[in-house]
Write an enzyme that holds these catalytic residues in place. Sequence first.
Site, PDB file in Angstrom:
ATOM      1  N   CYS A 239       0.880  -1.190   0.000  1.00  0.00           N
ATOM      2  CA  CYS A 239       0.000   0.000   0.000  1.00  0.00           C
ATOM      3  C   CYS A 239       0.905   1.224   0.000  1.00  0.00           C
ATOM      4  O   CYS A 239       0.958   1.968   0.979  1.00  0.00           O
ATOM      5  CB  CYS A 239      -0.927   0.001   1.210  1.00  0.00           C
ATOM      6  SG  CYS A 239      -1.897  -1.508   1.411  1.00  0.00           S
ATOM      7  N   ALA A 240       1.595   1.449  -1.097  1.00  0.00           N
ATOM      8  CA  ALA A 240       2.724   2.380  -1.113  1.00  0.00           C
ATOM      9  C   ALA A 240       2.329   3.840  -1.006  1.00  0.00           C
ATOM     10  O   ALA A 240       3.110   4.656  -0.514  1.00  0.00           O
ATOM     11  CB  ALA A 240       3.554   2.155  -2.380  1.00  0.00           C
ATOM     12  N   GLY A 243       4.922   6.605  -1.588  1.00  0.00           N
ATOM     13  CA  GLY A 243       6.173   5.860  -1.674  1.00  0.00           C
ATOM     14  C   GLY A 243       7.212   6.197  -0.622  1.00  0.00           C
ATOM     15  O   GLY A 243       8.359   5.756  -0.722  1.00  0.00           O
ATOM     16  N   GLY A 244       6.837   6.925   0.430  1.00  0.00           N
ATOM     17  CA  GLY A 244       7.809   7.283   1.460  1.00  0.00           C
ATOM     18  C   GLY A 244       8.446   6.084   2.129  1.00  0.00           C
ATOM     19  O   GLY A 244       9.659   6.057   2.359  1.00  0.00           O
ATOM     20  N   LYS A 245       7.655   5.066   2.434  1.00  0.00           N
ATOM     21  CA  LYS A 245       8.211   3.870   3.080  1.00  0.00           C
ATOM     22  C   LYS A 245       9.008   3.039   2.086  1.00  0.00           C
ATOM     23  O   LYS A 245       9.986   2.389   2.470  1.00  0.00           O
ATOM     24  CB  LYS A 245       7.097   3.064   3.739  1.00  0.00           C
ATOM     25  CG  LYS A 245       6.517   3.751   4.971  1.00  0.00           C
ATOM     26  CD  LYS A 245       5.512   2.876   5.689  1.00  0.00           C
ATOM     27  CE  LYS A 245       5.010   3.558   6.957  1.00  0.00           C
ATOM     28  NZ  LYS A 245       4.269   4.808   6.669  1.00  0.00           N
ATOM     29  N   ASP A 261       0.173   0.149  -5.306  1.00  0.00           N
ATOM     30  CA  ASP A 261      -0.965   0.779  -4.653  1.00  0.00           C
ATOM     31  C   ASP A 261      -2.199   0.527  -5.505  1.00  0.00           C
ATOM     32  O   ASP A 261      -2.120   0.531  -6.738  1.00  0.00           O
ATOM     33  CB  ASP A 261      -0.740   2.285  -4.471  1.00  0.00           C
ATOM     34  CG  ASP A 261      -1.681   2.875  -3.424  1.00  0.00           C
ATOM     35  OD1 ASP A 261      -1.261   2.988  -2.259  1.00  0.00           O
ATOM     36  OD2 ASP A 261      -2.839   3.197  -3.772  1.00  0.00           O
ATOM     37  N   ASP A 301       1.013  -0.990   4.728  1.00  0.00           N
ATOM     38  CA  ASP A 301       0.704   0.248   5.454  1.00  0.00           C
ATOM     39  C   ASP A 301      -0.728   0.597   5.072  1.00  0.00           C
ATOM     40  O   ASP A 301      -0.974   1.362   4.158  1.00  0.00           O
ATOM     41  CB  ASP A 301       1.691   1.345   5.048  1.00  0.00           C
ATOM     42  CG  ASP A 301       1.486   2.631   5.824  1.00  0.00           C
ATOM     43  OD1 ASP A 301       0.724   2.610   6.806  1.00  0.00           O
ATOM     44  OD2 ASP A 301       2.064   3.664   5.439  1.00  0.00           O
ATOM     45  N   CYS A 354      -1.267   4.321  10.499  1.00  0.00           N
ATOM     46  CA  CYS A 354      -1.002   5.572  11.223  1.00  0.00           C
ATOM     47  C   CYS A 354      -2.217   5.875  12.093  1.00  0.00           C
ATOM     48  O   CYS A 354      -2.745   6.985  12.099  1.00  0.00           O
ATOM     49  CB  CYS A 354      -0.678   6.723  10.278  1.00  0.00           C
ATOM     50  SG  CYS A 354      -1.924   7.078   9.031  1.00  0.00           S
TER      51      CYS A 354
END
Length: 403
Positions: A239-240, A243-245, A261, A301, A354
């Site tokens: 679940c990009a 794309g931070g992770k 995603d 995520d 989060c």
Amino acid sequence: MTPAARRQAAIEILDHILTGEPAEKALTAWARRSRFAGSKDRAAVRDHVFAALRCLRSYAALGGGGGAGEISGSNTTGRQLMLGALRAEGVDVAEIFSGVGHAPAPLEPAEEAAISTAPQMQPTEALDIPDWLWPAFAASLGDAAEAAARALQQRAPVHLRVNQRKIDRDAAFIALSEEGILAEAHPAADTALSVTEGARKLRNSSAYLTGLVELQDAASQAVIEALPLADGQRVLDFCAGGGGKSLAIAARGNLAVFAHDIAPQRMKDLPARADRAGAAITVLAPDDVAAEAPFDLVLCDAPCSGSGSWRRAPEGKWRLTQARLDDLCQTQAQILHNASQLVAPGGTLAYATCSMLNAENGDQVAAFLAGNPDWQLQQDHGWQVHGGTDGFYVAVLSRFGDD
């Protein structure tokens, strides 16, 4: 723009948001209509709007309104929210609501009467939490619920991730300071910095534009540090989003990193970000994921309430409903199931949100384990907003019998 004119602009933008318009759309529309507004004006107006959204209920009460348990469907106005903000900040209301130039109009007698005394707020009003959500919020956070709610009323800190493919943390301090950006190490992650001065310079800084640092909350970085990554692994960020992770994973070693995603347009900037960071990331369309499986590690995520990041996106606190939360929980369960099918024998499934709500975190993992007895929990961890990061959760799972 004068300080009073900035407040009037915030009133007008908030009135649009209170009718259901997304905050970013309302802010962008105002900026396009207001070419006279400089960068400092736009930043100040944005700050006023987001402060009011973080404190919607308490500001409404202080401004002579009340009952603002959601963004739309109440009688709250932008004017009431700015009145409440001024009272909360200890600013002279008459000085701003003067009617001079582009300032808000002077108070009507009814408004003066409404703010003449301190309001008697219910606890959920004072803490700016929707009534319907408080029982679950309190049950999830226990004795820390009030501290977490208070933290959500404040502006979020600015955190950076040091891109260890290009620079170490000590060198990053120096590079940033040379551009007037001061930072200090954040304890949540080895790569995390907390910006203490010059945050508004970041986007145009050489350190950012050349990929030495990325904007990323410290807890989000800590989630990646919790993953059992090793050189040679094939890793999928299922679940990009932006794309931070994926970028943080790619900086951890010699890995084959894939990003997916369900809404591919969310990843449109990832190739450019990866190039800037010196990272190799393969972007997968939804139809291509199964063909690339299996993966040694799959990170989910998952979409969630965002309760851990409501300081950054405060309208989410007021747009969330019980029905929406139930839908999100169903989606999370389906994502866990789907992602588990992509993990190689001996591999790892990591689930993250989060969120600070048990329904989206530990309860989801427990339900998955109950329905999949061949999986086991290796570790889980939560970070809360009152601890100096966004609220995050991660659980790391593996199959029984896998080495």
